[in-house]
Design an enzyme around this catalytic site. Structure first.
Site, PDB file in Angstrom:
ATOM      1  N   TRP A 174      17.302  75.296 132.640  1.00  0.00           N
ATOM      2  CA  TRP A 174      17.709  73.922 132.920  1.00  0.00           C
ATOM      3  C   TRP A 174      17.829  73.677 134.424  1.00  0.00           C
ATOM      4  CZ3 TRP A 174      16.704  71.394 128.807  1.00  0.00           C
ATOM      5  CH2 TRP A 174      16.960  71.934 127.547  1.00  0.00           C
ATOM      6  N   ALA A 254      28.006  69.094 144.437  1.00  0.00           N
ATOM      7  CA  ALA A 254      27.188  68.276 143.537  1.00  0.00           C
ATOM      8  C   ALA A 254      28.055  67.428 142.625  1.00  0.00           C
ATOM      9  CB  ALA A 254      26.271  69.174 142.714  1.00  0.00           C
ATOM     10  N   GLU A 376      26.958  70.668 135.716  1.00  0.00           N
ATOM     11  CA  GLU A 376      27.981  70.795 136.761  1.00  0.00           C
ATOM     12  C   GLU A 376      29.399  70.825 136.164  1.00  0.00           C
ATOM     13  OE1 GLU A 376      26.099  71.506 138.825  1.00  0.00           O
ATOM     14  OE2 GLU A 376      24.573  70.024 139.309  1.00  0.00           O
TER      15      GLU A 376
END
Length: 397
Positions: A174, A254, A376
Site C-alpha cells: 500500500w 503526514a 497514517e
C-alpha cells in the site's frame, strides 16, 4: 449607524469567518492551489477516478514543484520553507479536489522528503531534495508491510551487512507513488534495530508492481515494493534514523496534512449538497426549504467548522516554539477524518440517487476517505494513543 446595520452578510460557506484568520501568505497559497485545481484537474478528476489512473503524473509533479508545494514546509534545498498553516491550507485545497492529490503531496513532502531532510546525510539531501522539491524526482515511503500495518516495530523487511554494503530483502504494501518513484525511503530491521535507507528504484532486485482493483484513491498510484537482495552502499543508510521512532516521526508530519486535507473533502461534499438542495425541487419547493434537509446541512457545517478550528489551532501550535504534541495530532486526525466521512455520507443522502454518480464529487470523496481513515494510523490506534495520553495506561501493549 448601529453595529447591526454595518454587519456584513453571513457567508454560508464560511459562517464563522474563519478564513479571516489566515495571513496573506496563507491566502495566496489557498487561492493559487484552488485556481490550479479548478482549472487543470477538477474537469477531469471524475474520469481519472473512474479509469483508475492519473495521466502524465510527472507533469503534474513538476507543476506542484513550480508552485512550491513539494516539501513546502521544509527549509533549504529548494524547498519553500512556508509555515505549517500555509502547508495545511494547501492540503485542504488539494483534497477538496481529490484525496489522491493530497496523498501525492503528503507522501512526497511529509514522508519521503521529510525523512531525508530530518534523518539523511548532507550527501543524500543534496542528491535528492532539490530534484524532489522541483517535482523532477518522485519519492515514496516504504513502512507498511502485508502483515504489519499498525505494528511497524514487528516489520519483517530485513537489512543485513555484507562487507561494506547493505543487502535488503522484504516487501512493503500500500505504498503511494511506489511505481513512479525515483527513490524509496525504506525501513528495515537490522541487528541494531530499525534503520532507514534511501533506495534508488533502479537498483537491481527492486520492483514496485501496481496494486489494482481498489475502490478508493483510484486517482493515485498505489504499489507494492519488493526488495529481493537489493544491494546498497553504506552511504544509503539514513544516519540520523534510529529505531521505530524515526518513521513514526515522519508519519506525524503526514498526519498533520491529513487533519487539513480531510476538511477539503468535507467542504467539497457540503458545498455540493447545499447547491443541490437549493436547486432540487420536490413537492413544489427546493428541498433546502424542508426542515430535515436544513438540519443535515447545519449539522454538517457545525462539524466542518469545528474541525477547521481544530486544524487552525494545531497549525498555530506547530508553528510555535513549543511545537505540537503527537497526541494532539492524533486528536485532529481522529476527529477530522471521522467527521469528514460522516459529512460525505450525509451529503450523499441529500443528493439521493445522484449522490452515487461521479458527475458529483460526493461518492468519490466518501470512497477516498475510507482509505484516509485507515492510513497514517487507524481510528483504533489513534483512539488508543489518545487513551494512553489521557489515562497514562497503554491499552495496546
Amino acid at each position: 449607524m448601529s453595529a447591526s446595520t454595518r454587519r456584513a452578510p453571513l457567508d454560508p460557506v464560511d459562517p464563522l469567518g474563519l478564513e479571516a484568520l489566515l495571513g496573506d501568505e496563507d491566502r495566496a497559497v489557498r487561492d493559487t492551489v484552488r485556481q490550479y485545481c479548478d482549472d487543470r484537474i477538477a474537469p477531469h478528476i471524475g474520469d481519472w477516478f473512474e479509469r483508475g489512473e492519473i495521466p502524465d503524473l510527472p507533469e503534474l509533479a513538476r507543476d506542484f514543484g513550480s508552485m512550491g508545494l513539494l516539501g513546502m514546509h521544509l527549509e533549504g534545498y529548494g524547498c519553500a520553507g512556508t509555515s505549517a498553516l500555509a502547508y495545511g491550507v494547501a492540503c485542504r485545497e488539494l483534497e477538496a479536489c481529490d484525496s489522491g492529490l493530497r496523498s501525492f503531496v503528503s507522501v512526497q513532502g511529509s514522508l519521503a522528503m521529510y525523512a531525508l531532510h530530518r534523518f539523511g546525510s548532507e550527501e543524500q539531501k543534496q542528491e535528492w531534495l532539490p530534484r524532489m522539491a522541483a517535482g523532477e524526482a518522485i519519492g515514496c515511503f516504504g513502512l507498511t508491510e502485508p502483515d504489519h500495518g499498525s505494528d511497524p516495530a514487528s516489520m519483517r523487511t530485513r537489512a543485513r551487512r555484507d562487507g561494506g554494503d547493505w543487502v535488503l530483502d522484504g516487501r512493503k504494501m500500500w505504498i503511494t507513488n511506489g511505481a513512479v518513484a525515483a527513490v524509496a525511503v525504506v525501513w528495515a530491521q537490522t541487528d541494531d534495530g530499525i534503520r532507514g535507507f534511501a533506495v534508488p528504484t533502479d537498483a537491481p532486485g527492486f520492483s514496485a508492481p501496481l496494486i489494482k482493483r481498489k475502490m478508493s484513491l483510484r486517482a493515485s498510484v498505489t504499489s507494492e515494493l519488493v526488495l529481493d537482495g537489493v544491494r546498497l552502499p553504506a552511504s544509503a543508510e539514513l544516519p540520523g534514523a534510529r529505531g521505530v521512532s524515526a518513521p513514526l516521526t515522519c508519519l506525524n508530519e503526514a498526519r498533520y496534512g491529513i487533519v487539513w486535507g480531510a476538511l477539503g473533502a468535507a467542504r467539497s461534499a457540503w458545498q455540493a449538497a447545499a447547491d443541490y438542495a437549493g436547486q432540487r425541487e420536490q413537492f413544489g419547493k427546493p428541498i433546502a426549504a424542508f426542515q430535515l434537509t436544513q438540519q443535515k446541512l447545519v449539522d454538517m457545517a457545525l462539524e466542518l467548522h469545528t474541525g477547521t478550528l481544530t486544524a487552525l489551532h494545531l497549525a498555530r501550535l506547530k508553528d510555535s516554539e513549543s511545537g505540537v504534541h503527537p497526541a494532539q495530532i492524533s486528536f485532529g486526525k481522529l476527529n477530522n477524518v471521522r467527521e469528514a466521512i460522516e459529512i460525505c455520507r450525509t451529503a450523499r443522502t441529500i443528493l439521493g440517487a445522484n449522490g452515487i454518480s461521479l458527475e458529483y464529487p460526493v461518492i468519490r470523496h466518501m470512497n477516498n476517505l475510507e482509505s484516509v481513515l485507515t492510513y497514517e494510523g487507524t481510528t483504533e490506534m489513534h483512539t488508543l494513543s489518545l487513551g494512553q495520553a489521557l489515562t497514562g495506561h497503554a491499552a495496546f501493549r
